[in-house]
Design a protein around this motif. Structure first.
Motif, PDB file in Angstrom:
ATOM      1  N   GLY A 147      20.638 -35.310  13.864  1.00 54.21           N
ATOM      2  CA  GLY A 147      20.314 -35.193  12.268  1.00 54.21           C
ATOM      3  C   GLY A 147      21.064 -36.089  11.421  1.00 54.21           C
ATOM      4  N   MET A 148      22.169 -36.822  12.033  1.00 60.54           N
ATOM      5  CA  MET A 148      22.964 -38.008  11.329  1.00 60.54           C
ATOM      6  C   MET A 148      21.913 -39.072  11.363  1.00 60.54           C
ATOM      7  SD  MET A 148      26.533 -37.481  12.942  1.00 60.54           S
ATOM      8  CE  MET A 148      27.433 -38.955  12.290  1.00 60.54           C
ATOM      9  N   GLY A 149      21.304 -39.345  12.423  1.00 61.05           N
ATOM     10  CA  GLY A 149      20.212 -40.462  12.499  1.00 61.05           C
ATOM     11  C   GLY A 149      18.953 -40.507  11.622  1.00 61.05           C
ATOM     12  N   HIS A 150      18.669 -38.879  11.258  1.00 61.50           N
ATOM     13  CA  HIS A 150      17.626 -38.621  10.116  1.00 61.50           C
ATOM     14  C   HIS A 150      18.236 -39.033   8.658  1.00 61.50           C
ATOM     15  CE1 HIS A 150      14.899 -35.423   8.076  1.00 61.50           C
ATOM     16  NE2 HIS A 150      14.528 -36.613   7.952  1.00 61.50           N
ATOM     17  N   GLY A 151      19.496 -38.852   8.483  1.00 61.55           N
ATOM     18  CA  GLY A 151      20.025 -39.354   7.088  1.00 61.55           C
ATOM     19  C   GLY A 151      19.989 -40.637   7.100  1.00 61.55           C
ATOM     20  N   MET A 152      20.314 -41.256   8.041  1.00 65.67           N
ATOM     21  CA  MET A 152      20.368 -42.821   8.035  1.00 65.67           C
ATOM     22  C   MET A 152      18.986 -43.432   7.904  1.00 65.67           C
ATOM     23  SD  MET A 152      22.831 -43.720  11.498  1.00 65.67           S
ATOM     24  CE  MET A 152      24.078 -42.628  11.763  1.00 65.67           C
ATOM     25  N   THR A 153      17.856 -42.755   8.416  1.00 65.58           N
ATOM     26  CA  THR A 153      16.639 -43.296   8.091  1.00 65.58           C
ATOM     27  C   THR A 153      16.123 -43.188   6.848  1.00 65.58           C
ATOM     28  OG1 THR A 153      15.840 -42.796  10.492  1.00 65.58           O
ATOM     29  CG2 THR A 153      14.135 -42.834   9.159  1.00 65.58           C
ATOM     30  N   ASP A 154      16.335 -41.952   6.299  1.00 67.18           N
ATOM     31  CA  ASP A 154      16.001 -41.590   4.830  1.00 67.18           C
ATOM     32  C   ASP A 154      16.327 -42.787   3.856  1.00 67.18           C
ATOM     33  OD1 ASP A 154      14.566 -39.249   5.214  1.00 67.18           O
ATOM     34  OD2 ASP A 154      16.539 -38.126   4.834  1.00 67.18           O
ATOM     35  N   SER A 155      17.270 -43.501   3.883  1.00 63.92           N
ATOM     36  CA  SER A 155      17.927 -44.353   2.962  1.00 63.92           C
ATOM     37  C   SER A 155      17.185 -45.700   3.678  1.00 63.92           C
ATOM     38  CB  SER A 155      19.169 -44.654   3.032  1.00 63.92           C
ATOM     39  OG  SER A 155      19.974 -44.560   4.253  1.00 63.92           O
ATOM     40  N   GLU A 182      12.089 -48.897  -9.263  1.00 63.63           N
ATOM     41  CA  GLU A 182      12.174 -49.498 -10.762  1.00 63.63           C
ATOM     42  C   GLU A 182      13.384 -49.680 -11.499  1.00 63.63           C
ATOM     43  OE1 GLU A 182       8.540 -48.951 -13.503  1.00 63.63           O
ATOM     44  OE2 GLU A 182       8.002 -47.407 -12.070  1.00 63.63           O
ATOM     45  N   MET A 183      13.887 -48.428 -11.282  1.00 64.77           N
ATOM     46  CA  MET A 183      15.074 -48.488 -12.326  1.00 64.77           C
ATOM     47  C   MET A 183      16.516 -49.106 -12.010  1.00 64.77           C
ATOM     48  SD  MET A 183      15.195 -44.557 -13.945  1.00 64.77           S
ATOM     49  CE  MET A 183      15.393 -43.734 -12.175  1.00 64.77           C
ATOM     50  N   PHE A 184      16.499 -49.172 -10.448  1.00 65.42           N
ATOM     51  CA  PHE A 184      17.491 -49.451  -9.807  1.00 65.42           C
ATOM     52  C   PHE A 184      17.275 -50.708  -8.795  1.00 65.42           C
ATOM     53  CE2 PHE A 184      18.317 -45.101 -11.015  1.00 65.42           C
ATOM     54  CZ  PHE A 184      19.457 -45.445 -12.179  1.00 65.42           C
ATOM     55  N   PRO A 185      16.726 -51.987  -8.915  1.00 60.91           N
ATOM     56  CA  PRO A 185      16.201 -52.570  -7.782  1.00 60.91           C
ATOM     57  C   PRO A 185      17.334 -53.377  -6.866  1.00 60.91           C
ATOM     58  CG  PRO A 185      15.852 -53.695 -10.084  1.00 60.91           C
ATOM     59  CD  PRO A 185      16.441 -52.133 -10.089  1.00 60.91           C
ATOM     60  N   GLU A 186      18.271 -53.328  -7.555  1.00 67.74           N
ATOM     61  CA  GLU A 186      19.333 -54.013  -6.859  1.00 67.74           C
ATOM     62  C   GLU A 186      20.130 -53.316  -5.856  1.00 67.74           C
ATOM     63  OE1 GLU A 186      21.658 -51.753 -10.231  1.00 67.74           O
ATOM     64  OE2 GLU A 186      19.572 -52.519  -9.814  1.00 67.74           O
ATOM     65  N   LYS A 187      19.745 -51.866  -6.007  1.00 67.35           N
ATOM     66  CA  LYS A 187      20.503 -50.893  -4.922  1.00 67.35           C
ATOM     67  C   LYS A 187      19.615 -50.055  -4.187  1.00 67.35           C
ATOM     68  CE  LYS A 187      25.344 -51.402  -6.976  1.00 67.35           C
ATOM     69  NZ  LYS A 187      26.472 -50.530  -7.233  1.00 67.35           N
ATOM     70  N   LYS A 188      18.422 -50.508  -3.680  1.00 67.25           N
ATOM     71  CA  LYS A 188      17.308 -49.803  -3.048  1.00 67.25           C
ATOM     72  C   LYS A 188      17.764 -48.566  -2.223  1.00 67.25           C
ATOM     73  CE  LYS A 188      14.110 -53.334  -3.816  1.00 67.25           C
ATOM     74  NZ  LYS A 188      12.838 -54.299  -3.217  1.00 67.25           N
ATOM     75  N   ALA A 189      18.571 -49.014  -1.131  1.00 67.04           N
ATOM     76  CA  ALA A 189      18.901 -48.230   0.074  1.00 67.04           C
ATOM     77  C   ALA A 189      19.796 -47.091  -0.632  1.00 67.04           C
ATOM     78  CB  ALA A 189      19.621 -48.865   1.211  1.00 67.04           C
ATOM     79  N   SER A 190      20.876 -47.509  -1.571  1.00 62.22           N
ATOM     80  CA  SER A 190      21.917 -46.693  -2.185  1.00 62.22           C
ATOM     81  C   SER A 190      20.861 -45.579  -3.078  1.00 62.22           C
ATOM     82  CB  SER A 190      22.846 -47.324  -2.839  1.00 62.22           C
ATOM     83  OG  SER A 190      23.509 -48.199  -2.222  1.00 62.22           O
ATOM     84  N   ALA A 191      19.998 -45.975  -3.972  1.00 67.34           N
ATOM     85  CA  ALA A 191      19.384 -45.172  -4.726  1.00 67.34           C
ATOM     86  C   ALA A 191      18.395 -44.447  -3.857  1.00 67.34           C
ATOM     87  CB  ALA A 191      18.611 -45.881  -5.800  1.00 67.34           C
ATOM     88  N   SER A 192      17.865 -44.757  -2.929  1.00 66.63           N
ATOM     89  CA  SER A 192      16.992 -43.894  -2.037  1.00 66.63           C
ATOM     90  C   SER A 192      17.737 -42.854  -1.329  1.00 66.63           C
ATOM     91  CB  SER A 192      16.420 -44.730  -1.105  1.00 66.63           C
ATOM     92  OG  SER A 192      15.393 -45.735  -1.480  1.00 66.63           O
ATOM     93  N   GLY A 193      18.721 -43.277  -0.682  1.00 64.24           N
ATOM     94  CA  GLY A 193      19.707 -42.485  -0.056  1.00 64.24           C
ATOM     95  C   GLY A 193      20.241 -41.208  -0.662  1.00 64.24           C
ATOM     96  N   VAL A 194      20.756 -41.537  -1.932  1.00 67.41           N
ATOM     97  CA  VAL A 194      21.133 -40.420  -2.911  1.00 67.41           C
ATOM     98  C   VAL A 194      19.982 -39.536  -3.480  1.00 67.41           C
ATOM     99  CG1 VAL A 194      22.016 -39.998  -5.184  1.00 67.41           C
ATOM    100  CG2 VAL A 194      23.165 -41.808  -3.835  1.00 67.41           C
ATOM    101  N   THR A 195      18.813 -39.980  -3.618  1.00 67.01           N
ATOM    102  CA  THR A 195      17.523 -39.119  -4.005  1.00 67.01           C
ATOM    103  C   THR A 195      17.035 -38.228  -2.885  1.00 67.01           C
ATOM    104  OG1 THR A 195      16.829 -41.211  -5.382  1.00 67.01           O
ATOM    105  CG2 THR A 195      15.150 -39.431  -4.732  1.00 67.01           C
ATOM    106  N   MET A 196      17.117 -38.726  -1.602  1.00 67.32           N
ATOM    107  CA  MET A 196      16.782 -38.020  -0.605  1.00 67.32           C
ATOM    108  C   MET A 196      18.000 -37.042  -0.218  1.00 67.32           C
ATOM    109  SD  MET A 196      13.526 -38.812  -0.175  1.00 67.32           S
ATOM    110  CE  MET A 196      13.253 -37.711   1.048  1.00 67.32           C
ATOM    111  N   GLY A 197      19.239 -37.506  -0.318  1.00 72.44           N
ATOM    112  CA  GLY A 197      20.339 -36.607  -0.235  1.00 72.44           C
ATOM    113  C   GLY A 197      20.037 -35.171  -0.863  1.00 72.44           C
TER     114      GLY A 197
END
Length: 399
Positions: A106-114, A325-340
């Motif tokens: 499950g921890m691996g799943h969280g890492m993959t999402d971002s 589009e809104m946060f191109p400088e932090k793609k992984a961070s933004a993706s992680g929070v969104t999927m979180g």
């Protein structure tokens, strides 16, 4: 698609296929796992809880780490976690160890999402919509193929471990490809990013305004669809009168709709902006589910679930595209929070709706989706209006 971007993109899609299989593997082998570990079915369901807990533990922080150390190490760690689960679960009869392995995966799943989502965005920075939509396609393929593989093994009297080990081999291949692939750069020049944002927006998007809005939208969307997938089959059986063995097939039709709709809507995104579909798609999903809820027609139920799936499959890709589009400088961070936020919704929904089901019945448990939809719809309208307000007037997006 740029040729040099293909190999890392394929690795990202392999990761989502693996985790689609991972999320459906316990339910696919539910009874055999109960026999293997000499535990009740309710105890085996704790493996699902361990998976969800592990994902919650890593999904928010993994994106920030991936933006600092890169996608490769984070993605390698995520694939390693789920591969350990696939390889070692059949080897142990200790249920405590199985729970630990489930949490690690499950921890691996969280890492993959971002990390894998950010990798797809890195590979296709100019036109990310269709590549992002393929994430859901590969995830659905994994989720649908695992129960089919389980049926084949059961029908032929083959040891269930081979189903796990086959996915383990795929994980080892993916891990090897990660180590040998050259990933695209993930850090851009700050001046370049600032220029990109200034050209697109009059006002720089704020994490605490636009970011919070899209996070809440994803949260309530997750509640809506998790209710649908968790209780849809039960409502079809108890309220509609579909036979138990056939009631679970409504979710198969839903997944077919998800994959079909993903391709259709992805083609429209070049002409119609994602924020339009963020409003439209939930409306269409809830319309089909309202008809299912009220008509209670066995014959129509399968088609109504497929109709909902047509609009459900691509939603997270839409949200991730807007976030990029809104946060191109932090793609992984933004993706992680969104999927979180999605993970939080899917984590708490079964607990809440389960208690409602026990106390008030299936109609009320399934009906929770209509309440969450109202909140989702209002937030989507507000976000669309806000997005248009901060958008540079020289940028033309279709209405």
């Amino acid at each position: 698609m740029v040729k040099r971007s293909m190999k890392p993109a394929v690795i990202a899609y392999m990761a989502f296929l693996l985790f689609g299989s991972f999320l459906s593997i316990v339910s696919s082998y539910f009874n055999i796992l109960a026999s293997h570990f000499s535990h009740s079915l309710s105890s085996i369901s704790l493996m699902l809880s361990a998976m969800a807990t592990g994902r919650i533990l890593t999904i928010f922080i993994s994106g920030f780490i991936a933006d600092r150390i890169g996608r490769k190490l984070m993605l390698f760690a995520s694939i390693s976690c789920v591969t350990v689960f696939f390889v070692f679960v059949p080897f142990t009869t200790n249920f405590t160890i199985a729970l630990v392995l489930s949490a690690i995966a499950g921890m691996g799943h969280g890492m993959t999402d971002s990390s894998a989502t950010a990798l797809v965005l890195d590979c296709f920075p100019d036109k990310p919509n269709f590549p992002l939509s393929l994430i859901q396609v590969f995830f659905c393929v994994g989720a649908m193929s695992t129960p089919i593989a389980a049926d084949v093994l059961f029908s032929n009297g083959i040891y269930f471990g081979w189903g796990f080990w086959g996915l383990g081999v795929l994980g080892i291949v993916a891990a090897f490809l990660i180590l040998t692939a050259k990933f695209p750069p993930y850090i851009k020049d700050k001046a370049e990013i600032d220029t990109l944002i200034q050209n697109k927006f009059n006002v720089k998007p704020s994490v605490y305004r636009e970011g919070l809005l899209i996070g809440l939208i994803v949260f309530f969307y997750s509640i809506t669809t998790t209710t649908l997938t968790t209780w849809g089959g039960t409502y079809a059986m108890e309220a509609v009168g579909i036979e138990p063995i056939k009631s679970i097939h409504v979710l198969t039709y839903y997944n077919i709709g998800c994959m079909t709709g993903t391709f259709i809507i992805a083609k429209l995104l070049d002409r119609i902006h994602s924020t339009v579909f963020i409003i439209l798609n939930p409306v269409m999903i809830i319309l089909f589910m309202f008809l299912f809820y009220t008509l209670k027609s066995p014959g129509l139920s399968y088609m109504l679930f497929m109709g909902s799936g047509l609009f459900a499959g691509i939603f997270y890709s839409l949200a991730l595209s807007v976030v990029d589009e809104m946060f191109p400088e932090k793609k992984a961070s933004a993706s992680g929070v969104t999927m979180g936020m999605s993970a939080l919704g899917s984590f708490c929904t079964p607990v809440i709706t389960g208690r409602i089901y026990e106390s008030y019945g299936i109609a009320n448990a399934f009906g929770i989706m209509f309440i969450s939809f109202i909140l989702l719809f209002v937030l989507s309208i507000v976000f669309r209006l806000r997005f248009k307000k901060i958008l540079n007037k020289s940028i033309s997006y279709s209405e």
